[in-house]
Motif scaffolding. Structure first.
Motif, PDB file in Angstrom:
ATOM      1  N   ASN A 111      -4.765  -2.049   3.216  1.00 50.37           N
ATOM      2  CA  ASN A 111      -5.536  -1.452   4.297  1.00 50.37           C
ATOM      3  C   ASN A 111      -4.675  -0.436   5.217  1.00 50.37           C
ATOM      4  OD1 ASN A 111      -7.940  -3.197   3.271  1.00 50.37           O
ATOM      5  ND2 ASN A 111      -7.397  -4.391   5.120  1.00 50.37           N
ATOM      6  N   THR A 112      -3.711  -0.063   4.764  1.00 49.67           N
ATOM      7  CA  THR A 112      -2.959   0.722   5.540  1.00 49.67           C
ATOM      8  C   THR A 112      -2.500   2.033   4.736  1.00 49.67           C
ATOM      9  OG1 THR A 112      -0.618  -0.225   4.923  1.00 49.67           O
ATOM     10  CG2 THR A 112      -1.544  -0.938   6.895  1.00 49.67           C
ATOM     11  N   GLY A 113      -3.109   1.903   3.552  1.00 50.61           N
ATOM     12  CA  GLY A 113      -2.885   3.475   2.540  1.00 50.61           C
ATOM     13  C   GLY A 113      -3.990   3.792   1.809  1.00 50.61           C
ATOM     14  N   GLU A 114      -3.832   4.206   0.562  1.00 53.67           N
ATOM     15  CA  GLU A 114      -4.830   4.722  -0.275  1.00 53.67           C
ATOM     16  C   GLU A 114      -5.311   3.843  -1.308  1.00 53.67           C
ATOM     17  OE1 GLU A 114      -3.106   8.039  -1.844  1.00 53.67           O
ATOM     18  OE2 GLU A 114      -1.606   6.987  -3.169  1.00 53.67           O
ATOM     19  N   ILE A 115      -4.675   2.676  -1.426  1.00 60.55           N
ATOM     20  CA  ILE A 115      -5.115   1.436  -2.382  1.00 60.55           C
ATOM     21  C   ILE A 115      -6.143   0.814  -2.122  1.00 60.55           C
ATOM     22  CG2 ILE A 115      -4.413  -0.203  -4.026  1.00 60.55           C
ATOM     23  CD1 ILE A 115      -1.449   1.061  -4.035  1.00 60.55           C
ATOM     24  N   ASN A 116      -7.383   0.671  -2.834  1.00 56.37           N
ATOM     25  CA  ASN A 116      -8.400  -0.347  -2.451  1.00 56.37           C
ATOM     26  C   ASN A 116      -8.038  -1.492  -3.143  1.00 56.37           C
ATOM     27  OD1 ASN A 116     -10.874  -1.474  -2.340  1.00 56.37           O
ATOM     28  ND2 ASN A 116     -11.982   0.223  -2.778  1.00 56.37           N
ATOM     29  N   TYR A 117      -7.294  -2.183  -2.129  1.00 55.42           N
ATOM     30  CA  TYR A 117      -6.852  -3.672  -2.589  1.00 55.42           C
ATOM     31  C   TYR A 117      -7.886  -4.617  -3.050  1.00 55.42           C
ATOM     32  CZ  TYR A 117      -1.673  -2.797  -3.321  1.00 55.42           C
ATOM     33  OH  TYR A 117      -0.803  -2.587  -3.690  1.00 55.42           O
ATOM     34  N   LYS A 118      -8.943  -4.422  -2.130  1.00 52.01           N
ATOM     35  CA  LYS A 118     -10.289  -5.231  -2.391  1.00 52.01           C
ATOM     36  C   LYS A 118     -10.747  -5.247  -3.971  1.00 52.01           C
ATOM     37  CE  LYS A 118     -12.720  -6.587   0.992  1.00 52.01           C
ATOM     38  NZ  LYS A 118     -13.980  -6.576   2.015  1.00 52.01           N
ATOM     39  N   ARG A 153     -10.208  -8.262  -6.660  1.00 55.55           N
ATOM     40  CA  ARG A 153     -11.421  -8.656  -7.126  1.00 55.55           C
ATOM     41  C   ARG A 153     -11.293  -8.619  -8.788  1.00 55.55           C
ATOM     42  NH1 ARG A 153     -16.409  -5.909  -5.024  1.00 55.55           N
ATOM     43  NH2 ARG A 153     -15.184  -3.877  -6.043  1.00 55.55           N
ATOM     44  N   HIS A 154     -10.747  -7.331  -9.285  1.00 56.10           N
ATOM     45  CA  HIS A 154     -10.715  -6.940 -10.716  1.00 56.10           C
ATOM     46  C   HIS A 154      -9.655  -8.253 -11.553  1.00 56.10           C
ATOM     47  CE1 HIS A 154     -11.016  -4.556 -14.226  1.00 56.10           C
ATOM     48  NE2 HIS A 154      -9.756  -4.870 -14.378  1.00 56.10           N
ATOM     49  N   ILE A 155      -8.535  -8.285 -10.842  1.00 53.68           N
ATOM     50  CA  ILE A 155      -7.638  -9.426 -11.574  1.00 53.68           C
ATOM     51  C   ILE A 155      -8.257 -10.862 -11.314  1.00 53.68           C
ATOM     52  CG2 ILE A 155      -5.874  -7.789 -11.217  1.00 53.68           C
ATOM     53  CD1 ILE A 155      -4.663  -9.737  -9.336  1.00 53.68           C
ATOM     54  N   ASP A 204       0.900  -1.303   0.132  1.00 55.78           N
ATOM     55  CA  ASP A 204      -0.125  -0.051   0.120  1.00 55.78           C
ATOM     56  C   ASP A 204       0.791   1.189   0.001  1.00 55.78           C
ATOM     57  OD1 ASP A 204      -2.623   1.530  -0.183  1.00 55.78           O
ATOM     58  OD2 ASP A 204      -3.310   0.039   1.776  1.00 55.78           O
ATOM     59  N   ASN A 205       0.132   2.369  -0.292  1.00 54.62           N
ATOM     60  CA  ASN A 205       0.869   3.650  -0.571  1.00 54.62           C
ATOM     61  C   ASN A 205       0.154   4.716   0.331  1.00 54.62           C
ATOM     62  OD1 ASN A 205       2.898   5.491  -1.685  1.00 54.62           O
ATOM     63  ND2 ASN A 205       1.105   6.366  -2.691  1.00 54.62           N
ATOM     64  N   PRO A 206       0.840   5.644   1.031  1.00 56.96           N
ATOM     65  CA  PRO A 206       2.038   5.622   1.561  1.00 56.96           C
ATOM     66  C   PRO A 206       2.404   4.599   2.273  1.00 56.96           C
ATOM     67  CG  PRO A 206       0.799   7.330   2.632  1.00 56.96           C
ATOM     68  CD  PRO A 206      -0.278   6.796   1.583  1.00 56.96           C
ATOM     69  N   GLY A 207       3.753   4.265   2.634  1.00 55.10           N
ATOM     70  CA  GLY A 207       4.408   3.395   3.772  1.00 55.10           C
ATOM     71  C   GLY A 207       4.652   2.182   3.131  1.00 55.10           C
ATOM     72  N   ARG A 208       4.217   1.655   2.244  1.00 55.36           N
ATOM     73  CA  ARG A 208       4.556   0.341   1.617  1.00 55.36           C
ATOM     74  C   ARG A 208       4.504  -0.831   2.504  1.00 55.36           C
ATOM     75  NH1 ARG A 208       9.867  -1.157  -2.737  1.00 55.36           N
ATOM     76  NH2 ARG A 208       8.655  -2.635  -3.614  1.00 55.36           N
ATOM     77  N   LYS A 209       3.268  -0.753   3.051  1.00 55.28           N
ATOM     78  CA  LYS A 209       2.806  -1.793   4.045  1.00 55.28           C
ATOM     79  C   LYS A 209       1.844  -2.715   3.454  1.00 55.28           C
ATOM     80  CE  LYS A 209       5.817   0.080   7.045  1.00 55.28           C
ATOM     81  NZ  LYS A 209       7.095  -0.189   6.968  1.00 55.28           N
ATOM     82  N   GLU A 210       1.230  -3.502   4.395  1.00 56.62           N
ATOM     83  CA  GLU A 210       0.196  -4.318   3.836  1.00 56.62           C
ATOM     84  C   GLU A 210      -1.137  -3.730   3.340  1.00 56.62           C
ATOM     85  OE1 GLU A 210      -0.332  -4.023   8.442  1.00 56.62           O
ATOM     86  OE2 GLU A 210       1.207  -4.415   7.251  1.00 56.62           O
TER      87      GLU A 210
END
Length: 311
Positions: free
Chosen positions: A249-256, A260-262, A241-247
């Protein structure tokens, strides 16, 4: 200092156990092939083999190790045997990464010889550890050359690398990683469209893109649209995730949404977990696992996807 009474301590322990229980069933596989790396679960497991075991027991079906090439042969073979026993797939290791020279863009013979030697070595390592992917970072820009010449030099060298792979390790794929300008200034490869153009020009199944979503969020964003536009040439994903390059849900990217998309697009490859942890100790490692459980539990009414189970 917090001092708990007997009853309070028992309640605290029960709450902690309940939190851990939320990760169960421990062996339930994730929907996608998320790949941790060594050190990510070091507070739960000390040896390298035990770290693999712990990951497998918590549903991870893949693993990546940038440093696999620097390990001795006996260790490489031992880790490969453990992964095979656990049914885990080996992800990327680094084949070539130079942050000091324009190894691909320059066209210089000494740079080309260095790269080709690294690819030779990568073929040998891939055979030992059953790897299908290796990471290549194509060096710096060459400010003394026009962009067109740099592109041509890069493509021609990659074609030679592909020929070498075809002869020595036909199932191996180089994945070219565009990196962000903030963390790694002056690199030649930075954007998805650039990687797409290079791979199309090379025209080989041995040359694809490593889409590291952390880097691309910084460089250009528009993650899902760039995934769609580059899809035929993407060979591997990494995340953070960004900022911080952690797991997640710790930044701005909606990884769910991204995961889901890929998944909806039929992704069967690996998603490497190339990032740190937002919290230390065993608690941080459990938080990491839960973050992937949350991101992997995507749901879409149209596609009827839910839960974090296997495909």
């Amino acid at each position: 200092m917090l001092v708990l009474s007997g009853a309070s301590a028992a309640g605290f322990a029960a709450a902690t156990n309940a939190q851990t229980a939320q990760l169960t069933p421990r062996n339930e596989p994730f929907r996608l092939l998320y790949a941790p790396h060594f050190g990510m679960f070091r507070h739960h497991a000390e040896s390298l083999e035990d770290q693999l075991q712990f990951a497998a027991e918590h549903g991870f079906r893949a693993w990546e190790d940038n440093d696999m090439g620097s390990r001795d042969e006996a260790t490489q073979r031992r880790l490969a045997a453990k992964m095979e026993k656990l049914g885990m797939q080996m992800g990327v290791f680094v084949a070539h990464c130079d942050f000091s020279k324009p190894t691909f863009a320059s066209g210089r013979k000494d740079h080309q010889d260095l790269v080709l030697a690294d690819i030779d070595r990568a073929c040998t390592i891939a055979g030992r550890v059953n790897a299908k992917w290796c990471t290549v970072v194509p060096g710096l820009v060459d400010p003394r050359k026009d962009a067109g010449y740099q592109f041509s030099n890069c493509v021609e060298l990659l074609k030679r690398c592909c020929e070498k792979i075809e002869r020595n390790r036909s199932e191996l794929v180089m994945v070219l990683e565009p990196l962000n300008f903030r963390d790694h200034p002056d690199l030649y490869l930075t954007k998805m469209a650039q990687g797409f153009a290079i791979c199309r020009a090379v025209g080989s199944p041995h040359c694809k893109i490593l889409d590291d979503l952390y880097h691309q969020q910084i460089t250009e964003g528009n993650l899902i649209s760039n995934i769609d536009a580059s899809w035929p040439e993407i060979g591997y994903f990494q995340c953070g995730d960004n900022p911080g390059r952690k797991e997640p849900n710790t930044g701005e990217i909606n990884y769910k949404n991204v995961f889901r998309h890929i998944h909806q697009r039929g992704w069967k490859g690996i998603v490497g977990m190339e990032h740190g942890l937002s919290q230390g100790g065993k608690e941080g490692e459990l938080k990491l696992i839960q973050a992937y459980r949350d991101a992997d539990s995507f749901y879409d009414e149209h596609y009827g996807l839910e839960g974090g189970g296997g495909t």
